[in-house]
Design a protein around this motif. Structure first.
Motif, short mmCIF file in Angstrom:
data_model
loop_
_atom_site.label_atom_id
_atom_site.label_comp_id
_atom_site.label_asym_id
_atom_site.label_seq_id
_atom_site.Cartn_x
_atom_site.Cartn_y
_atom_site.Cartn_z
N TYR A 18 0.84 -1.19 0.00
CA TYR A 18 0.00 0.00 0.00
C TYR A 18 0.88 1.24 0.00
CZ TYR A 18 -3.73 -3.14 1.60
OH TYR A 18 -4.64 -4.15 1.70
N GLU A 46 -11.10 3.39 10.29
CA GLU A 46 -11.47 3.47 8.87
C GLU A 46 -11.16 4.86 8.30
OE1 GLU A 46 -15.12 0.22 8.71
OE2 GLU A 46 -15.59 2.33 9.08
N ASN A 50 -8.37 5.79 5.49
CA ASN A 50 -8.78 6.50 4.27
C ASN A 50 -7.89 7.72 4.04
OD1 ASN A 50 -10.33 6.56 2.01
ND2 ASN A 50 -12.14 7.40 2.99
N GLY A 54 -5.83 6.10 1.39
CA GLY A 54 -6.82 6.39 0.35
C GLY A 54 -7.87 5.33 0.17
N CYS A 55 -7.92 4.34 1.06
CA CYS A 55 -8.93 3.29 0.98
C CYS A 55 -9.05 2.62 2.34
CB CYS A 55 -8.59 2.27 -0.10
SG CYS A 55 -7.11 1.29 0.26
N ASP A 58 -11.05 -4.49 3.02
CA ASP A 58 -12.29 -5.22 3.28
C ASP A 58 -12.29 -5.89 4.64
OD1 ASP A 58 -13.25 -4.51 0.77
OD2 ASP A 58 -12.35 -6.27 -0.18
#
Length: 184
Positions: A18, A46, A50, A54-55, A58
């Motif tokens: 990442y 979370e 982010n 950037g995400c 799951d």
């Protein structure tokens, strides 16, 4: 921080790589999230992920957040705030009294970076890495306003101090107290 290692811009977690944005202003945004009293720990993790990568993965959100916090963000020096994994400030031990707050002291930090290094922190947003920022902050010369404030906060009266000096230092400690928002 090791000078022979590159600054962190990516990391691996469970076999995936990442990219991570550890610019100082982004990390300060993460601390704002951690202080948010409305969000629960999962929402904080979370949101922080982010901001940083950037995400949100799951699964294993908390595990990834804990890794990032422990390895890349956690402040390790005695003059800084330490946070638990949910972003709450840890109780300050007497021997490691909290002497700086990145939010309360923002203006003094900015002025000190300008004075000591000629660095405009606003122009360095998105560029200056969190580890670089920490190193520069920890290395501020004694003549900067932030270092002087730290010295005032750390001052303890001595028997050899004059009454006028003690009174002046106590006045300055009240002025620069980290709890001054409650006092005002």
């Amino acid at each position: 921080m090791r000078l022979n290692d590159p600054l962190i811009t990516e990391f691996s977690f469970k076999g995936e790589t990442y990219s991570i944005d550890l610019s100082f202003d982004n990390v300060l945004d993460v601390f704002d999230v951690l202080y948010d009293e409305v969000l629960n720990p999962l929402e904080k993790a979370e949101t922080a992920l982010n901001l940083l990568i950037g995400c949100v993965p799951d699964s294993d959100v908390i595990d990834m957040w804990n890794l990032i916090y422990q390895e890349f963000i956690k402040i390790e020096n005695e003059t800084s705030i330490e946070y638990d994994l949910q972003g709450n400030p840890m109780p300050v031990q007497q021997e490691h009294e909290q002497l700086i707050d990145l939010s309360i002291d923002a203006e003094s930090i900015y002025a000190s970076f300008q004075q000591a290094y000629g660095v405009n922190l606003y122009k360095e947003q998105g560029k200056l890495h969190w580890h670089e920022f920490q190193s520069l902050l920890n290395g501020l010369p004694d003549e900067t306003i932030m270092k002087r404030i730290i010295q005032i906060r750390a001052w303890k009266p001595k028997n050899t101090d004059s009454p006028d000096y003690k009174a002046n230092m106590e006045k300055l400690q009240r002025k620069y107290s980290l709890a001054r928002e409650e006092v005002e």
